[in-house]
Write an enzyme that holds these catalytic residues in place. Structure first.
Site, PDB file in Angstrom:
ATOM      1  N   LYS A 177       0.885  -1.183   0.000  1.00  0.00           N
ATOM      2  CA  LYS A 177       0.000   0.000   0.000  1.00  0.00           C
ATOM      3  C   LYS A 177       0.914   1.221   0.000  1.00  0.00           C
ATOM      4  O   LYS A 177       1.408   1.635   1.046  1.00  0.00           O
ATOM      5  CB  LYS A 177      -0.864  -0.039   1.257  1.00  0.00           C
ATOM      6  N   GLY A 230       6.173   5.366   8.835  1.00  0.00           N
ATOM      7  CA  GLY A 230       5.405   6.603   8.709  1.00  0.00           C
ATOM      8  C   GLY A 230       5.239   7.287  10.053  1.00  0.00           C
ATOM      9  O   GLY A 230       6.056   7.110  10.961  1.00  0.00           O
ATOM     10  N   THR A 234      -0.091   7.243  13.106  1.00  0.00           N
ATOM     11  CA  THR A 234      -0.593   6.178  12.217  1.00  0.00           C
ATOM     12  C   THR A 234      -0.101   4.818  12.702  1.00  0.00           C
ATOM     13  O   THR A 234      -0.851   3.836  12.694  1.00  0.00           O
ATOM     14  CB  THR A 234      -0.105   6.413  10.769  1.00  0.00           C
ATOM     15  N   GLY A 235       1.159   4.771  13.132  1.00  0.00           N
ATOM     16  CA  GLY A 235       1.725   3.512  13.625  1.00  0.00           C
ATOM     17  C   GLY A 235       0.941   2.962  14.804  1.00  0.00           C
ATOM     18  O   GLY A 235       0.661   1.760  14.893  1.00  0.00           O
ATOM     19  N   GLU A 252       8.300   1.463  11.870  1.00  0.00           N
ATOM     20  CA  GLU A 252       9.431   2.388  11.883  1.00  0.00           C
ATOM     21  C   GLU A 252       8.813   3.778  11.857  1.00  0.00           C
ATOM     22  O   GLU A 252       8.210   4.174  10.861  1.00  0.00           O
ATOM     23  CB  GLU A 252      10.357   2.150  10.688  1.00  0.00           C
ATOM     24  N   CYS A 286      13.372  10.337   8.601  1.00  0.00           N
ATOM     25  CA  CYS A 286      13.045  10.057  10.005  1.00  0.00           C
ATOM     26  C   CYS A 286      14.270  10.243  10.903  1.00  0.00           C
ATOM     27  O   CYS A 286      14.138  10.574  12.070  1.00  0.00           O
ATOM     28  CB  CYS A 286      12.464   8.672  10.154  1.00  0.00           C
ATOM     29  N   GLU A 387       8.592  16.493  15.687  1.00  0.00           N
ATOM     30  CA  GLU A 387       9.204  16.122  14.408  1.00  0.00           C
ATOM     31  C   GLU A 387       8.613  17.038  13.332  1.00  0.00           C
ATOM     32  O   GLU A 387       7.409  17.034  13.092  1.00  0.00           O
ATOM     33  CB  GLU A 387       8.875  14.658  14.074  1.00  0.00           C
TER      34      GLU A 387
HETATM   35  P1  NDP Z   1       1.336   8.617   7.397  1.00  0.00           P
HETATM   36  O1  NDP Z   1       1.837   7.824   8.528  1.00  0.00           O
HETATM   37  O2  NDP Z   1      -0.066   9.085   7.449  1.00  0.00           O
HETATM   38  O3  NDP Z   1       1.498   7.800   6.013  1.00  0.00           O
HETATM   39  C1  NDP Z   1       2.359   6.702   5.832  1.00  0.00           C
HETATM   40  C2  NDP Z   1       1.610   5.582   5.132  1.00  0.00           C
HETATM   41  O4  NDP Z   1       0.535   5.112   5.962  1.00  0.00           O
HETATM   42  C3  NDP Z   1       0.933   6.016   3.832  1.00  0.00           C
HETATM   43  O5  NDP Z   1       0.981   4.969   2.904  1.00  0.00           O
HETATM   44  C4  NDP Z   1      -0.476   6.280   4.287  1.00  0.00           C
HETATM   45  O6  NDP Z   1      -1.429   6.245   3.253  1.00  0.00           O
HETATM   46  C5  NDP Z   1      -0.687   5.162   5.265  1.00  0.00           C
HETATM   47  N1  NDP Z   1      -1.771   5.380   6.218  1.00  0.00           N
HETATM   48  C6  NDP Z   1      -2.268   6.561   6.666  1.00  0.00           C
HETATM   49  N2  NDP Z   1      -3.241   6.343   7.566  1.00  0.00           N
HETATM   50  C7  NDP Z   1      -3.378   5.006   7.672  1.00  0.00           C
HETATM   51  C8  NDP Z   1      -4.237   4.154   8.438  1.00  0.00           C
HETATM   52  N3  NDP Z   1      -5.146   4.660   9.268  1.00  0.00           N
HETATM   53  N4  NDP Z   1      -4.116   2.827   8.320  1.00  0.00           N
HETATM   54  C9  NDP Z   1      -3.185   2.299   7.497  1.00  0.00           C
HETATM   55  N5  NDP Z   1      -2.360   3.050   6.730  1.00  0.00           N
HETATM   56  C10 NDP Z   1      -2.434   4.382   6.836  1.00  0.00           C
HETATM   57  O7  NDP Z   1       2.279   9.809   7.197  1.00  0.00           O
HETATM   58  P2  NDP Z   1       1.971  11.192   6.479  1.00  0.00           P
HETATM   59  O8  NDP Z   1       2.154  11.005   5.051  1.00  0.00           O
HETATM   60  O9  NDP Z   1       0.632  11.735   6.854  1.00  0.00           O
HETATM   61  O10 NDP Z   1       3.085  12.114   7.110  1.00  0.00           O
HETATM   62  C11 NDP Z   1       2.831  12.745   8.343  1.00  0.00           C
HETATM   63  C12 NDP Z   1       4.059  12.827   9.189  1.00  0.00           C
HETATM   64  O11 NDP Z   1       4.543  11.509   9.448  1.00  0.00           O
HETATM   65  C13 NDP Z   1       5.235  13.530   8.561  1.00  0.00           C
HETATM   66  O12 NDP Z   1       5.117  14.903   8.650  1.00  0.00           O
HETATM   67  C14 NDP Z   1       6.356  12.961   9.380  1.00  0.00           C
HETATM   68  O13 NDP Z   1       6.428  13.652  10.592  1.00  0.00           O
HETATM   69  C15 NDP Z   1       5.929  11.536   9.620  1.00  0.00           C
HETATM   70  N6  NDP Z   1       6.522  10.576   8.682  1.00  0.00           N
HETATM   71  C16 NDP Z   1       7.573   9.832   9.120  1.00  0.00           C
HETATM   72  C17 NDP Z   1       8.184   8.970   8.260  1.00  0.00           C
HETATM   73  C18 NDP Z   1       9.332   8.138   8.705  1.00  0.00           C
HETATM   74  O14 NDP Z   1      10.138   7.712   7.873  1.00  0.00           O
HETATM   75  N7  NDP Z   1       9.436   7.829   9.988  1.00  0.00           N
HETATM   76  C19 NDP Z   1       7.791   8.832   6.858  1.00  0.00           C
HETATM   77  C20 NDP Z   1       6.636   9.639   6.517  1.00  0.00           C
HETATM   78  C21 NDP Z   1       6.058  10.478   7.418  1.00  0.00           C
HETATM   79  P3  NDP Z   1      -1.965   7.629   2.597  1.00  0.00           P
HETATM   80  O15 NDP Z   1      -0.806   8.245   1.942  1.00  0.00           O
HETATM   81  O16 NDP Z   1      -2.981   7.167   1.660  1.00  0.00           O
HETATM   82  O17 NDP Z   1      -2.495   8.466   3.723  1.00  0.00           O
END
Ligand code: NDP
Length: 426
Positions: A177, A230, A234-235, A252, A286, A387
């Site tokens: 996904k 992410g 969300t995690g 992660e 991250c 962050e």
């Molecule tokens: P998210 O955690 O929302 O997105 C990461 C992935 O999770 C995407 O594929 C997203 O899909 C999916 N997702 C979102 N909500 C759900 C859910 N309820 N159930 C299952 N999957 C889900 O990150 P964001 O893109 O919103 O970024 C927000 C913040 O997260 C950033 O500003 C940063 O602080 C942090 N982040 C950290 C990362 C890291 O490497 N640790 C990487 C990315 C973000 P969709 O895109 O369709 O929402």
């Protein structure tokens, strides 16, 4: 004349597929705000199809020798390099990462990482345990079955490859996904996996919103494990949803990483490391260096050099080979970062660089944030605690190493940190 918008299909069961209701979502180039493509906006129907395909493909894939699976990964690695230009341009256009980075880092690293997984898979063994003379006890590794991979947008292709390579070499089939804003390189990687000899159903992609597609995948009874990178919020949600079916999850999540410059540090080396650590991938990492603790004896010297070096970073059109900082990935993320900058100004942090939205011909329509540095920060400020995931840096002075340790550990995050010193005893 308007540019052609490419309609992408996703890959399920080895077939190119649209969403069953025909829904699509726009893919926007963050460098200029234009729609470059549309991708299927899948729903639970497509998740069910993808998981069923992965489940059907699982026994045959698991029954292959690790050598056979390794050959598919190596072929995929070669195909990635054969399609370097296309993949790099796609990643730059959907994510905004400069082409010099996607050409020289992201895509070649995807190929190299697959070589790594192909090799390391062959070295995986079980163990025998000395239970007693009356019993032989051993561990045998078996595939889990169908693994769901939910990936972030900050390194769209690489994040897929890291999860995919590990899952495939150990005999699992996958449903990926990708993020809604950057699904195109993932779709292309799935197409290349088919070309590399992965049987239909081994690699499936469901494009669509996390709240629907992501949650359906996490809750699907036939998915055995979820790998996620992410946002921490969300995690937590994924962990809680996965618990109802007692699924394994690998998470992660976020970081607010300390960059500590001790009194004996080589300032030039520290500045060089700081510029890379803070601004690589426009700070959307991250493990990015984000909150800086600098010994008071060299705070002014470090700050002056760091601000000077950061002010020369070329940002703008990511398709230009000279550009080192592209836009951030999407408009709402730019707005969120700007909110942090405004609140930091109000909180009394000393703005030393940037802080305003760029407005040059090649940045005015994109989602750009100029490299921004705040000095004289304290640990209770929001920019030292949250962050930000963008090119925004906060500098803070300290007096003793014990104080630096205490400040560093005063955080809810625990991902990475770096210490700059000439003395390992420190
Ligand atoms: P998210 O955690 O929302 O997105 C990461 C992935 O999770 C995407 O594929 C997203 O899909 C999916 N997702 C979102 N909500 C759900 C859910 N309820 N159930 C299952 N999957 C889900 O990150 P964001 O893109 O919103 O970024 C927000 C913040 O997260 C950033 O500003 C940063 O602080 C942090 N982040 C950290 C990362 C890291 O490497 N640790 C990487 C990315 C973000 P969709 O895109 O369709 O929402």
């Amino acid at each position: 004349m308007s540019a052609q918008i490419i309609e992408y299909k996703t890959v399920i069961a080895g077939e190119r597929m649209s969403a069953s209701d025909g829904a699509t979502m726009p893919i926007i180039n963050p460098a200029n705000g234009t729609v470059i493509a549309r991708a299927p906006k899948c729903g639970s129907n497509e998740v069910n199809l993808a998981v069923a395909a992965a489940l059907k493909a699982a026994p045959e894939w698991a029954s292959k020798t690790v050598g056979e699976r390794s050959k598919v990964l190596l072929k995929l690695s070669q195909l990635i390099m054969a399609n370097l230009n296309e993949l790099a341009r796609l990643e730059t256009m959907e994510h905004g990462s400069p082409i010099r980075k996607t050409m020289n880092f992201d895509v070649p690293l995807c190929a190299e990482q697959l070589e790594y997984f192909a090799g390391v898979g062959r070295a995986l063994t079980g163990e025998t345990l000395p239970v007693g003379p009356w019993c032989t006890s051993m561990t045998i590794r078996e595939p889990l079955g169908v693994v769901g991979l939910i990936t972030p947008w900050n390194f769209p292709a690489l994040m897929v490859v890291w999860k995919l390579g590990a899952a495939l070499i150990t005999g699992n089939t996958v449903v990926v996904k990708p993020p809604s804003i950057t699904p195109l390189t993932t779709i292309r990687l799935a197409e290349l996996a088919l070309e590399a000899g992965a049987p239909p159903g081994v690699v499936n992609v469901v494009t669509g919103p996390g709240e629907t597609v992501g949650e359906a995948l996490v809750q699907h009874p036939d998915v055995t494990k979820i790998g996620f990178t992410g946002d921490t919020v969300t995690g937590k949600r994924i962990m809680s949803l996965a618990s109802s079916s007692v699924k394994q999850v690998g998470l992660e999540l976020g970081g607010k990483n300390a960059f500590i410059v001790l009194a004996d540090a080589d300032v030039d080396s520290a500045v060089e490391g700081a510029v890379f650590g803070a601004f690589f991938n426009t700070g959307q990492v991250c493990a990015a260096a984000s909150r800086f603790y600098i010994h008071e004896s060299l705070y002014d010297r470090f700050t002056e050099k760091f601000v000077e070096a950061s002010s020369h970073l070329k940002y703008g059109d990511p398709m230009n080979m000279e550009t080192v900082l592209g836009p951030v990935a999407y408009a709402a993320h730019r707005d969120k970062i700007e909110g942090y900058i405004e609140r930091a100004k109000k909180a009394g942090a000393d703005l030393l660089l940037g802080g305003e939205r760029p407005d040059t011909p090649d940045t005015k329509d994109g989602f750009f944030v100029a490299p921004t540095v705040f000095g004289s920060c304290s640990n209770d400020m929001e920019i030292m605690r949250d962050e930000i995931f963008g090119p925004v840096i906060a500098l803070c002075k300290f007096k003793t190493n014990e104080e630096a340790v205490a400040l560093t550990n005063d955080t809810k995050y625990g991902l990475s940190a770096s210490v700059w010193t000439k003395d390992l005893e420190n």
